[in-house]
Design an enzyme around this catalytic site. Structure first.
Site, PDB file in Angstrom:
ATOM      1  N   GLU B  46       0.788  -1.232   0.000  1.00  0.00           N
ATOM      2  CA  GLU B  46       0.000   0.000   0.000  1.00  0.00           C
ATOM      3  C   GLU B  46       0.823   1.286   0.000  1.00  0.00           C
ATOM      4  OE1 GLU B  46      -0.166  -2.370   2.337  1.00  0.00           O
ATOM      5  OE2 GLU B  46      -0.436  -1.554   4.366  1.00  0.00           O
ATOM      6  N   ASN B  47       2.138   1.208   0.245  1.00  0.00           N
ATOM      7  CA  ASN B  47       2.936   2.419   0.091  1.00  0.00           C
ATOM      8  C   ASN B  47       3.009   2.865  -1.372  1.00  0.00           C
ATOM      9  OD1 ASN B  47       4.360  -0.091   0.195  1.00  0.00           O
ATOM     10  ND2 ASN B  47       6.306   0.971   0.167  1.00  0.00           N
TER      11      ASN B  47
END
Lengths: 234, 207
Positions: B46-47
């Protein structure tokens, strides 16, 4: 207009004042504006409110500004890598506003895009929703979150041209584009400033309109958790 | 014999369907990647990455390439990178088919608590609240009971919530449970575990 500055300190000159609100790019220690953080430490500017997903680690990244007590308040999603952060928070020296990671990113993107608020289902029914307007769309509850507009953005990119067009590298992009967008002024530190025309216009990640000052420098680029696998035997 | 960590991960991998984009949490969920077999699964970090590869060989670590757990990783031929606002757009927008996450507590209505223990260490929710609110299917993988032997599957959560009524399926060392109207339904028992044993370890209503 000249955007390129010689040092991180020069790039921040005239932009700093006590009590200001800064948005910072980076995720963990990946893609953080190390040189600009060092310049903030050196400037002595204090009572800062900083929106950043994390607050560095003890003694590195934004953690340096904790050691010098220059931060009054953080807007973050995760602060688990930092003992000094926890100490200052639990003793009441430091204010903390937890934001879910996607909400923080979207608040920056929205603020930079002229959107003062947006509805999201993230956090509905949790402590994050407390005190926030709830609105039902098509049978689903959403909460109102505000866009962020910061006095100053500090970001890190891989390459820039002298007009401020930025290219990021791999997962070091992370919060940098939305953080850059939400600042009234954005200062970017980069690994390399390349001649105008040498970046492919179709491959620009952040157009220079969002970037007001640029400084080139050498970062330490510390790795937070080195994980590897064994090489197969030949 | 209850399932061990790797058996739980292998069971969770059976939940994934060919072609899915999936987000794996930290801990046992990370192990799920080892058991997807021939299925075409794209892992999201998700980064800001789709198509997450394995850990690099020693000496090949790249400080610009980490996962959401801040570990060094590698890219694949299918990999794409993007900023965090775009990343959570695809999460919130329902483009990610499933998230497999750990938990401290799950309630019989699907409430999930996995980010905070008041009065103890406060680390933050990271992307967990966005994930459980947005992805197509939320699968929890965790031990059925805590270290004190108390059920982690409760009538109501006692810890601050990560999401309300968000969990679809729970995979524990004792078996597999689904969140259904009125409580939880036993889908499967781990090999050698009896229904009575699972019931005795579960505080929540089983229907």
């Amino acid at each position: 207009m000249k955007k390129v500055y010689g040092t991180a300190g020069e790039a921040l000159e005239g932009l700093l004042q006590d009590g200001m609100f800064i948005a910072a790019g980076g995720f963990g220690l990946c893609g953080i504006p190390e040189l600009l953080i060092d310049a903030l430490v050196e400037s002595g500017v204090k009572d800062l409110t900083i929106a950043s997903n994390n607050c560095g680690v003890d003694g590195f990244g934004l953690g340096k500004l904790l050691d010098t007590r220059q931060i009054r308040k953080m807007l973050s999603s995760y602060v688990g890598e930092n003992a000094e952060f926890m100490r200052q928070y639990l003793s009441g020296e430091l204010e903390l506003e937890f934001n879910p990671q996607g909400t923080l990113a979207e608040r920056m993107r929205a603020g930079g895009s002229g959107i003062p608020g947006f509805y999201t289902k993230t956090g509905v029914g949790t402590v994050i929703a407390e005190g926030k307007e709830v609105k039902n769309f098509d049978g689903q509850d959403y909460i109102l979150e505000r866009g962020i507009v910061a006095d100053l953005s500090i970001v890190k990119a891989w390459k820039a041209d002298d007009t401020g067009n930025l290219v990021f590298r791999k997962t070091a992009r992370n919060f940098n584009p939305p953080a850059a967008m939400c600042g009234r002024v954005c200062v970017a530190e980069v690994e390399e400033i390349v001649p105008r025309g040498s970046l492919d216009p179709d491959m620009i990640h952040l157009p220079g309109i969002y970037v007001h000052r640029i400084v080139q420098g050498v970062q330490e680029k510390r790795i937070e958790k080195v994980t590897t696998r064994p090489r197969e035997e030949a | 014999m209850p399932w061990d960590r790797n058996q739980m991960a292998a069971r969770a991998a059976e939940e994934l369907e060919d072609g899915w984009y999936v987000n794996l949490g930290i801990g046992i969920p990370t192990l799920v990647a080892n058991y997807v077999g021939d299925k075409d699964i794209t892992l999201q970090s998700e980064n800001g990455m789709l198509g997450m590869g394995p850990f690099p060989y020693e000496g090949d670590e790249d400080p610009d390439l980490i996962n959401a757990g801040k570990q060094t990783i590698t890219e694949l031929s299918r990999t794409s990178y993007f900023d965090s606002a775009t990343s959570f757009g695809m999460i919130r927008g329902g483009k990610i088919a499933a998230a497999i996450l750990g938990a401290m507590e799950v309630a019989e209505n699907g409430d999930l608590a996995n980010w905070m223990i008041p009065g103890k260490l406060v680390k933050g929710m990271g992307g967990a609240m966005d994930l459980v609110a947005g992805v197509g299917r939320v699968i929890v993988v965790m031990d059925h009971t805590n270290k004190a032997g108390e059920s982690k599957i409760l009538r109501e959560c006692t810890l601050p919530l990560t999401g309300k009524a968000v969990v679809d399926r729970i995979i524990t060392n004792l078996g597999v449970l689904d969140v259904v109207p009125g409580g939880l339904r036993i889908v499967e028992l781990a090999e050698g575990v009896t229904e009575d044993e699972l019931r005795a370890a579960t505080e929540a209503t089983l229907v």
